[in-house]
Scaffold this motif. Sequence first.
Motif, mmCIF file in Angstrom:
data_model
loop_
_atom_site.group_PDB
_atom_site.id
_atom_site.type_symbol
_atom_site.label_atom_id
_atom_site.label_comp_id
_atom_site.label_asym_id
_atom_site.label_seq_id
_atom_site.Cartn_x
_atom_site.Cartn_y
_atom_site.Cartn_z
ATOM 1 N N GLN A 1 0.830 -1.195 0.000
ATOM 2 C CA GLN A 1 0.000 0.000 0.000
ATOM 3 C C GLN A 1 0.869 1.252 0.000
ATOM 4 N N GLU A 2 0.279 2.344 -0.443
ATOM 5 C CA GLU A 2 0.993 3.624 -0.423
ATOM 6 C C GLU A 2 1.181 4.092 1.027
ATOM 7 N N VAL A 3 2.257 4.715 1.246
ATOM 8 C CA VAL A 3 2.567 5.235 2.582
ATOM 9 C C VAL A 3 2.546 6.755 2.511
ATOM 10 N N ARG A 4 1.777 7.381 3.398
ATOM 11 C CA ARG A 4 1.725 8.842 3.395
ATOM 12 C C ARG A 4 2.805 9.374 4.337
ATOM 13 N N LEU A 5 3.577 10.285 3.836
ATOM 14 C CA LEU A 5 4.652 10.862 4.652
ATOM 15 C C LEU A 5 5.039 12.221 4.092
ATOM 16 N N LYS A 6 5.896 12.905 4.811
ATOM 17 C CA LYS A 6 6.362 14.226 4.363
ATOM 18 C C LYS A 6 7.785 14.107 3.823
ATOM 19 N N CYS A 7 8.178 15.180 3.182
ATOM 20 C CA CYS A 7 9.540 15.174 2.611
ATOM 21 C C CYS A 7 10.588 14.905 3.682
ATOM 22 N N LEU A 8 10.360 15.503 4.859
ATOM 23 C CA LEU A 8 11.280 15.225 5.958
ATOM 24 C C LEU A 8 10.546 14.356 6.966
ATOM 25 N N THR A 9 10.978 13.141 7.098
ATOM 26 C CA THR A 9 10.351 12.214 8.052
ATOM 27 C C THR A 9 11.424 11.776 9.039
ATOM 28 N N ASP A 10 11.197 12.176 10.275
ATOM 29 C CA ASP A 10 12.175 11.824 11.306
ATOM 30 C C ASP A 10 11.570 10.751 12.205
ATOM 31 N N ALA A 11 11.461 9.562 11.673
ATOM 32 C CA ALA A 11 10.882 8.467 12.454
ATOM 33 C C ALA A 11 11.807 8.057 13.593
ATOM 34 N N ALA A 12 13.081 8.318 13.465
ATOM 35 C CA ALA A 12 14.035 7.949 14.521
ATOM 36 C C ALA A 12 14.084 8.996 15.623
ATOM 37 N N GLY A 13 13.497 10.160 15.383
ATOM 38 C CA GLY A 13 13.484 11.227 16.393
ATOM 39 C C GLY A 13 14.858 11.771 16.706
ATOM 40 N N VAL A 14 15.635 12.047 15.696
ATOM 41 C CA VAL A 14 17.008 12.529 15.941
ATOM 42 C C VAL A 14 17.142 14.042 15.774
ATOM 43 N N MET A 15 16.085 14.686 15.317
ATOM 44 C CA MET A 15 16.198 16.127 15.055
ATOM 45 C C MET A 15 15.309 16.927 16.003
ATOM 46 N N ARG A 16 15.825 18.059 16.413
ATOM 47 C CA ARG A 16 15.011 18.986 17.198
ATOM 48 C C ARG A 16 14.121 19.780 16.244
ATOM 49 N N LYS A 17 13.196 20.524 16.856
ATOM 50 C CA LYS A 17 12.237 21.262 16.022
ATOM 51 C C LYS A 17 12.949 22.254 15.107
ATOM 52 N N ARG A 18 13.873 22.987 15.705
ATOM 53 C CA ARG A 18 14.590 23.990 14.906
ATOM 54 C C ARG A 18 15.381 23.326 13.782
ATOM 55 N N GLU A 19 15.954 22.184 14.115
ATOM 56 C CA GLU A 19 16.729 21.475 13.092
ATOM 57 C C GLU A 19 15.815 20.983 11.975
ATOM 58 N N ARG A 20 14.648 20.527 12.355
ATOM 59 C CA ARG A 20 13.704 20.076 11.330
ATOM 60 C C ARG A 20 13.318 21.246 10.416
ATOM 61 N N GLU A 21 13.084 22.399 11.057
ATOM 62 C CA GLU A 21 12.706 23.578 10.254
ATOM 63 C C GLU A 21 13.829 23.964 9.293
ATOM 64 N N ALA A 22 15.063 23.911 9.809
ATOM 65 C CA ALA A 22 16.206 24.260 8.943
ATOM 66 C C ALA A 22 16.333 23.258 7.805
ATOM 67 N N ALA A 23 16.128 21.989 8.112
ATOM 68 C CA ALA A 23 16.215 20.966 7.064
ATOM 69 C C ALA A 23 15.105 21.158 6.033
ATOM 70 N N GLU A 24 13.913 21.509 6.492
ATOM 71 C CA GLU A 24 12.810 21.744 5.556
ATOM 72 C C GLU A 24 13.103 22.935 4.654
ATOM 73 N N ARG A 25 13.759 23.939 5.208
ATOM 74 C CA ARG A 25 14.135 25.093 4.367
ATOM 75 C C ARG A 25 15.105 24.661 3.271
ATOM 76 N N ALA A 26 16.051 23.810 3.649
ATOM 77 C CA ALA A 26 17.016 23.334 2.642
ATOM 78 C C ALA A 26 16.307 22.539 1.548
ATOM 79 N N LEU A 27 15.339 21.735 1.946
ATOM 80 C CA LEU A 27 14.601 20.954 0.948
ATOM 81 C C LEU A 27 13.747 21.857 0.063
ATOM 82 N N ALA A 28 13.184 22.915 0.673
ATOM 83 C CA ALA A 28 12.377 23.858 -0.109
ATOM 84 C C ALA A 28 13.254 24.607 -1.113
#
Lengths: 342, 215
Positions: free
Chosen positions: B36-63
């Motif tokens: 089946q298809e899996v719904r997810l976002k471009c940045l998926t931190d299933a391991a929980g290794v990133m803080r919120k700010r880090e996730r935001e910075a990573a999303e900016r890089a992807l954008a």
Amino acid sequence: MGKAAISLLAWGIVAAGGFSQDLPPLPKWDEEDVEKLRTGEIVPGQELLREVLGDLVPPTLPPEVEPESPPPEPEVPSLEQFPSEIDSEFLGEYFARRPAGFILDPQELLSRQEFLDRVSFLEYHAGDSEVDLYVYLFDARQELPEGVTIESVFSQNFADGGPTALVFYFLGMPEKAQMVVSDAIRASVTAEELQRARKAAIQEAFEKSDPADQLDNFSVELSIRLYWFEKAMTIPEATPATATSEGAPSARVEPPEPEPQRIKPLLRGVGILSFLALAGGLGWLGRLIADRRMRYVFPDLDGGPLLGAPHAAGVGAVVSFSSSQLSPSQQRDEVPDYLQKM
Amino acid sequence: MVMKCPRCVQRVHRSAMQCPHCGFDIADVDRVFGEQEVRLKCLTDAAGVMRKREREAAERALADFQRKFPQLFFAVYFGTFRELPSLRQFGFWLLNRGAFEDVDVSRPNEGGILLSVDVGGKSAGISFGYLLQPFLDDDLTFTALSAAHPFLLQGHYLRATEVVVERMTRILKRQSRRVRRDPERLEAGAGDNGEGAGEVLERIRANHRSRQPKL
């Protein structure tokens, strides 16, 4: 053993006392010998000891030699004893005319060698610098005659020369040193800087204790300071030092206008460089903006389906990062999965 | 560009439905991870290794990446896998079965690049869609991963992500310029799919004309 020896000694003493009545009477000291004894010419028992010890004992003890008193030190006149006035025979040489050399010491306060050393240094300074340094030497306590100041001496004897610094130095008291400079220097150097230079030279002089060495330090430090003054000032072709009616130089010499022929190429070079820098900056900025706005597209070649995959079958690299000792290449995973886990 | 099987890493033909060496196809990974298809976002931190700010910075890089490449998107997946057969197969599966919610529908998974990081198993891999197949390969993606290797070692996952994205951007820019300058070269590499040379060129240029935004 010890008790036997004591008993024998006691018997001997008693026996001696028993025989004493048979001995001749003891000699008596006459007055002359008593006197010699008192003065030390006769030492009791000396003859007996001579027979026992032989030559180890001198025939007579040397007469006690009284330590010689140190020679009286030459009386050093204290500073207060120096005359505070300059002898009138030197006044003409000091103040009537411009000195022939860079150091003036008619009272011969320095030794000949010290004097020549200072002259040598000041001549070297004059050869190396546009600013000549003249030093008048006075004794520590001496005062300038009534009505004579360093400014008046400068305006009278040095006004028509080039950039010059005149120093009145009081040997042994560097803190009394006075200095005046010509207008060419004063035009570009503030009075505070001049004061700082004088104080620095005085401070340097106090590093030494000998008055001649102090003068040496003073003149070296001042020479360095004058070198920097020279760098700061613009020396005109001829710098007439002007003086006010009071004798103190006051009118500032304006630096000459820079020649247009020299300025033009300089300005042109600066203009070209500025233009290039501006063009480079604008180019860089434009490239940055263009790069930010640039969009990169790829042709859609309708690849696939590969291995039954509807969207993607691109297999890139896999790298392990389990060891900091091995390079990424050594940790690159290129082994088929069925040889590992499956 | 050479096509490789995600399981045996052997070369396969670009239209092979199964790996001729090991028999691998997508059904093998579907059996492991699900079909089946899996719904997810471009940045998926299933391991929980990133803080919120880090996730935001990573999303900016992807954008930023998406802004430069109108057809592409970049996705990052941090996970910890216990019974994972291989990161290569996982990337292959996710890019085919993943539905990336924050990616515009104009950017299909064919234009996707996926960085998968197994935080527990300490390995990282890159997968990409069909659109990029002629422009990327094992060695080019390795240069990006190797640049991020020190940061992966130290657990600086944000910086590692930024470095991989930056390197991949550089590589893709260069490839895009190259294909624009010299489409015949690409045509030579893509010639065995049945199309004639003229047809490939025509499609490439038409693509440039239609998708090139006005500057």
